[in-house]
Design a protein around this motif. Structure first.
Motif, PDB file in Angstrom:
ATOM      1  N   LEU B  42      14.917  -2.525 -11.028  1.00  0.00           N
ATOM      2  CA  LEU B  42      15.528  -2.643  -9.888  1.00  0.00           C
ATOM      3  C   LEU B  42      15.454  -1.239  -9.162  1.00  0.00           C
ATOM      4  CD1 LEU B  42      18.612  -4.992 -10.586  1.00  0.00           C
ATOM      5  CD2 LEU B  42      16.828  -5.420  -9.157  1.00  0.00           C
ATOM      6  N   VAL B  43      14.964  -1.220  -7.744  1.00  0.00           N
ATOM      7  CA  VAL B  43      14.912  -0.097  -7.015  1.00  0.00           C
ATOM      8  C   VAL B  43      15.883   1.027  -7.207  1.00  0.00           C
ATOM      9  CG1 VAL B  43      12.963  -0.524  -5.726  1.00  0.00           C
ATOM     10  CG2 VAL B  43      15.238  -1.301  -4.960  1.00  0.00           C
ATOM     11  N   VAL B 221       3.464   2.835  12.158  1.00  0.00           N
ATOM     12  CA  VAL B 221       3.120   1.365  11.848  1.00  0.00           C
ATOM     13  C   VAL B 221       2.806   0.579  12.578  1.00  0.00           C
ATOM     14  CG1 VAL B 221       4.256  -0.319  10.237  1.00  0.00           C
ATOM     15  CG2 VAL B 221       4.985   2.358  10.097  1.00  0.00           C
ATOM     16  N   VAL B 222       3.715   0.400  13.678  1.00  0.00           N
ATOM     17  CA  VAL B 222       3.780  -0.690  14.620  1.00  0.00           C
ATOM     18  C   VAL B 222       2.393  -0.899  15.390  1.00  0.00           C
ATOM     19  CG1 VAL B 222       5.152  -1.602  16.650  1.00  0.00           C
ATOM     20  CG2 VAL B 222       6.260  -0.128  14.690  1.00  0.00           C
ATOM     21  N   GLN B 225      -0.382  -1.940  13.342  1.00  0.00           N
ATOM     22  CA  GLN B 225      -0.270  -3.334  12.743  1.00  0.00           C
ATOM     23  C   GLN B 225      -0.892  -4.291  13.728  1.00  0.00           C
ATOM     24  OE1 GLN B 225       3.805  -4.819  12.111  1.00  0.00           O
ATOM     25  NE2 GLN B 225       3.237  -5.116   9.979  1.00  0.00           N
ATOM     26  N   PRO B 236       0.905   3.398   5.595  1.00  0.00           N
ATOM     27  CA  PRO B 236       2.196   2.738   6.308  1.00  0.00           C
ATOM     28  C   PRO B 236       2.280   1.251   6.531  1.00  0.00           C
ATOM     29  CG  PRO B 236       1.625   4.721   7.484  1.00  0.00           C
ATOM     30  CD  PRO B 236       0.442   4.387   6.711  1.00  0.00           C
ATOM     31  N   VAL B 239       2.492  -0.022   3.094  1.00  0.00           N
ATOM     32  CA  VAL B 239       3.930   0.149   2.535  1.00  0.00           C
ATOM     33  C   VAL B 239       4.953  -0.783   3.084  1.00  0.00           C
ATOM     34  CG1 VAL B 239       5.845   1.777   2.243  1.00  0.00           C
ATOM     35  CG2 VAL B 239       3.336   2.396   1.674  1.00  0.00           C
ATOM     36  N   PHE B 240       5.048  -0.932   4.403  1.00  0.00           N
ATOM     37  CA  PHE B 240       5.910  -1.734   5.395  1.00  0.00           C
ATOM     38  C   PHE B 240       5.749  -3.299   4.926  1.00  0.00           C
ATOM     39  CE2 PHE B 240       7.170  -3.563   9.784  1.00  0.00           C
ATOM     40  CZ  PHE B 240       8.297  -3.495   9.383  1.00  0.00           C
ATOM     41  N   ILE B 243       7.637  -3.451   1.481  1.00  0.00           N
ATOM     42  CA  ILE B 243       9.009  -3.538   1.682  1.00  0.00           C
ATOM     43  C   ILE B 243       9.370  -4.805   1.940  1.00  0.00           C
ATOM     44  CG2 ILE B 243      10.898  -2.572   2.860  1.00  0.00           C
ATOM     45  CD1 ILE B 243       9.369  -0.035   3.146  1.00  0.00           C
ATOM     46  N   ARG B 244       8.789  -5.527   3.071  1.00  0.00           N
ATOM     47  CA  ARG B 244       9.134  -6.681   3.549  1.00  0.00           C
ATOM     48  C   ARG B 244       8.897  -7.941   2.509  1.00  0.00           C
ATOM     49  NH1 ARG B 244       6.522  -7.699   9.569  1.00  0.00           N
ATOM     50  NH2 ARG B 244       8.746  -8.444   9.837  1.00  0.00           N
ATOM     51  N   VAL B 247      10.912  -5.612  -2.680  1.00  0.00           N
ATOM     52  CA  VAL B 247      10.779  -4.254  -3.235  1.00  0.00           C
ATOM     53  C   VAL B 247      10.515  -3.933  -4.660  1.00  0.00           C
ATOM     54  CG1 VAL B 247      11.851  -2.047  -2.760  1.00  0.00           C
ATOM     55  CG2 VAL B 247      12.352  -3.687  -1.385  1.00  0.00           C
ATOM     56  N   THR B 248       9.461  -3.454  -5.118  1.00  0.00           N
ATOM     57  CA  THR B 248       9.346  -2.874  -6.569  1.00  0.00           C
ATOM     58  C   THR B 248       9.339  -1.394  -6.375  1.00  0.00           C
ATOM     59  OG1 THR B 248       7.047  -2.386  -6.544  1.00  0.00           O
ATOM     60  CG2 THR B 248       7.511  -4.956  -6.397  1.00  0.00           C
ATOM     61  N   ILE B 251       7.001   1.181  -4.657  1.00  0.00           N
ATOM     62  CA  ILE B 251       7.196   1.756  -3.587  1.00  0.00           C
ATOM     63  C   ILE B 251       7.886   3.208  -3.334  1.00  0.00           C
ATOM     64  CG2 ILE B 251       8.410   1.190  -1.116  1.00  0.00           C
ATOM     65  CD1 ILE B 251       8.105  -1.576  -1.692  1.00  0.00           C
ATOM     66  N   ASN B 252       8.695   3.323  -4.138  1.00  0.00           N
ATOM     67  CA  ASN B 252       9.635   4.796  -4.458  1.00  0.00           C
ATOM     68  C   ASN B 252       8.504   5.662  -4.837  1.00  0.00           C
ATOM     69  OD1 ASN B 252      11.789   2.966  -4.321  1.00  0.00           O
ATOM     70  ND2 ASN B 252      12.728   3.442  -6.367  1.00  0.00           N
ATOM     71  N   SER B 255       6.416   6.027  -1.700  1.00  0.00           N
ATOM     72  CA  SER B 255       7.109   7.147  -0.625  1.00  0.00           C
ATOM     73  C   SER B 255       7.286   8.387  -0.975  1.00  0.00           C
ATOM     74  CB  SER B 255       8.463   6.489  -0.542  1.00  0.00           C
ATOM     75  OG  SER B 255       8.513   4.979  -0.276  1.00  0.00           O
TER      76      SER B 255
END
Lengths: 322, 283
Positions: B42-43, B221-222, B225, B236, B239-240, B243-244, B247-248, B251-252, B255
């Motif tokens: 768990l993250v 990101v935006v 995309q 990014p 990763v985005f 996250i959506r 989460v595993t 990603i930490n 990041s």
């Protein structure tokens, strides 16, 4: 002698000056030309297309018909659902701005009372988060607020559920009704409105600190001291001297926080769980699952108008000089 | 007496507030770094020290594959868009600060828009523009293209030109234009003046602008995309979507790698800033 022989010196007539001026203008124009063309092609035209789209009609298959120009997309802005999205986004952006202002003002003021060395160091450490990857900073809060994450673990260990619960409940006391509906019955801090506001404050606080610091730093401190010498209370000095003089910074900082908060998409998505209730994600939905390009375009135009108005206000307040 | 005590107390309260602000800024980042070494699935839960997530990150083909991994895609996009934006942005800054020409005010305003426009709007603009452009090219110009790496680069240049020009302009405005006039009075040609006087003076500004452009390109990101097609996933964006999707702990680790990259760029930027003050002192 050589200076007199130089052709420029011999021909310094009005005609020559006019020619030189024209040449100078052409040089300036030519230098600007590449960027001009680029921004025209890849910014102005896309901008124009979005505006055109906002007057178009959505076809039954989710396409766009440009033939029938109309205001249907703008009329939808009056619908309850849409109005709620707009009011909610405005409310959240406003709440974020106010929190940033309250947190940043004393901080910026404190900075101005320090020595130059300390000031510069403090500035650098405000700039670092500002330069750090935006996505990563928002994700950090997601980790902290996760179900088994540090926040909940700490709260459980200390047994302060009731206190934090009360704090989490706080916005429902001050926020308008549309906000409360969204906030009701949330047991966990993650995926709440408060988490979104927290993320936005975290993301944009430097935008508030920097212009505030710049404008407070410019104030002649003897004005403040004079008011104290003339028996003004600290409160009076602040309200009648410091605050009015730092108003350009307040306005500039507020706009710099408010505008990106209003259009925020990544933060509400990560910390708000991507519920399609804020303006940014609502616009994106129109180009994704909802497939209503004209309506999405009209929402974008509304966002642009707010942004342009705010920017003009920013320049008027002298923000450009900060 | 009471007055100075009060001043002291208020200074102490303000100082405490400042400490609190810094804790707010840096604690989340520190926590993220700590948990990137946590062994739990768990993250946000601590489960003993491990490097496993960094290993998983390195083994992830989608991220680290040479040429088409997300990291490489990001670096390529950032490098190309920065170089082009720096050239165009510097020229634009020179024209605005040193010349007067027709349409200058409109150009100035147009140059500001990409900075202030919300990224969702910019993303939508790119989405619609490229879909229209693809149709247009296909029907009228007779060639086909699809959204991919090039369209991402094009959109990044569009916002980076403005940021570069703002940074370079600030540098130009702070520079003494009499130096250039002196050079030209001494019969330096325009080009010589630029190469030997103007450019060395604005170089710190150009470097600063380039680093800003790199950072913004690596961060975005935006817009990416909406401008990207298949096969053009930047770090990014990858990763985005991770996250959506859920989460595993990997990603930490990713990041933290992105964080370190940001910090490296900041260090470079401070160095460029140091260069600037050195250049100022010597002039």
């Amino acid at each position: 002698m050589t200076a007199i022989d130089a052709p420029e010196a011999r021909q310094a007539t009005p005609e020559f000056e006019a020619l030189a001026l024209r040449q100078e203008r052409r040089r300036g124009f030519l230098l600007a030309l590449p960027a001009w063309i680029y921004l025209f092609l890849f910014f102005a035209i896309p901008f124009g297309i979005v505006v055109v789209y906002s007057f178009a009609t959505r076809t039954s298959r989710g396409g766009v018909a440009l033939s029938a120009w109309n205001l249907a997309s703008y009329e939808r802005l009056g619908e309850d659902i849409v109005r709620n999205v707009l009011v909610r986004s405005l409310g959240l952006a406003l709440l974020t701005t106010v929190i940033c202002l309250v947190a940043a003002y004393p901080f910026a003021y404190y900075m101005t009372t320090r020595s130059t060395r300390v000031r510069n160091l403090m500035l650098v450490f405000v700039m670092i988060p500002f330069w750090t990857n935006f996505l990563v900073r928002n994700y950090a809060w997601r980790l902290i607020l996760a179900e088994d994450g540090p926040w909940n673990t700490t709260v459980d260990t200390l047994g302060i559920d009731s206190v934090t619960g009360w704090i989490l409940d706080l916005p429902s006391w001050i926020a308008p009704d549309v906000l409360v509906g969204w906030m009701a019955d949330v047991p966990e801090p993650l995926f709440t409105k408060l988490a979104v506001v927290l993320g936005l404050v975290y993301s944009f606080l430097p935008f508030m600190i920097l212009p505030l610091y710049a404008s407070i730093e410019r104030i002649d401190s003897s004005l403040f001291e004079a008011s104290r010498d003339l028996y003004a209370s600290a409160r009076q000095s602040f309200l009648r001297v410091l605050l009015p003089l730092s108003m350009p910074g307040v306005v500039a900082g507020s706009i710099l926080v408010f505008v990106p908060s209003l259009g925020a998409y990544v933060t509400p998505d990560i910390l708000g769980g991507g519920k399609e209730v804020l303006l940014g994600s609502y616009i994106v939905t129109q180009f994704g699952t909802a497939r209503n390009f004209p309506f999405g375009a009209s929402l974008s135009v509304v966002l642009m108008i707010v942004m342009l108005t705010a920017t003009i206000g920013y320049f008027r307040s002298g923000g450009r000089n900060l | 007496m009471t007055d100075s005590v009060r001043t002291q107390t208020s200074q102490r309260v303000l100082g405490l507030h400042a400490v609190f602000v810094y804790v707010f800024f840096y604690a989340p980042i520190l926590i993220l770094v700590v948990f990137s070494f946590s062994g739990d699935r768990l993250v946000g839960r601590w489960g003993g020290f491990t490097f496993d997530w960094y290993g998983e990150f390195l083994d992830n083909e989608q991220l680290t594959a040479f040429h088409d991994g997300a990291i490489w895609t990001s670096l390529k996009v950032a490098a190309v868009s920065t170089v082009i934006a720096v050239v165009l942005g510097t020229l634009a800054a020179l024209s605005l600060e040193r010349f007067r020409f027709r349409g200058q005010r409109v150009f100035d305003a147009l140059l500001y828009l990409p900075i202030i426009i919300p990224d969702v709007t910019m993303g939508i603009m790119m989405l619609i523009f490229f879909s229209e452009a693809i149709t247009f090219a296909d029907t009228y110009l007779g060639f086909e293209f699809a959204k991919g790496l090039k369209t991402v680069v094009i959109s990044h240049i569009a916002f980076n030109i403005s940021f570069v020009s703002v940074v370079v302009r600030a540098r130009l405005a702070g520079m003494d234009s009499r130096l250039e006039e002196a050079a030209m009075d001494l019969y330096a040609t325009r080009w010589q003046t630029f190469a030997h006087v103007t450019f060395p003076q604005i170089l710190p500004g150009v470097l600063g602008g380039a680093l800003l452009a790199l950072t913004l390109s690596l961060d975005d990101v935006v817009v990416t995309q909406f401008a990207a097609g298949p096969g053009a996933t930047t770090l990014p964006v990858f990763v985005f979507s991770l996250i959506r999707r859920g989460v595993t702990p990997m990603i930490n680790a990713v990041s933290v790698v992105m964080l370190v990259a940001s910090l490296l760029l900041i260090a470079l930027m401070l160095l460029a800033d140091g260069l600037r003050s050195v250049a100022d002192k010597s002039s």
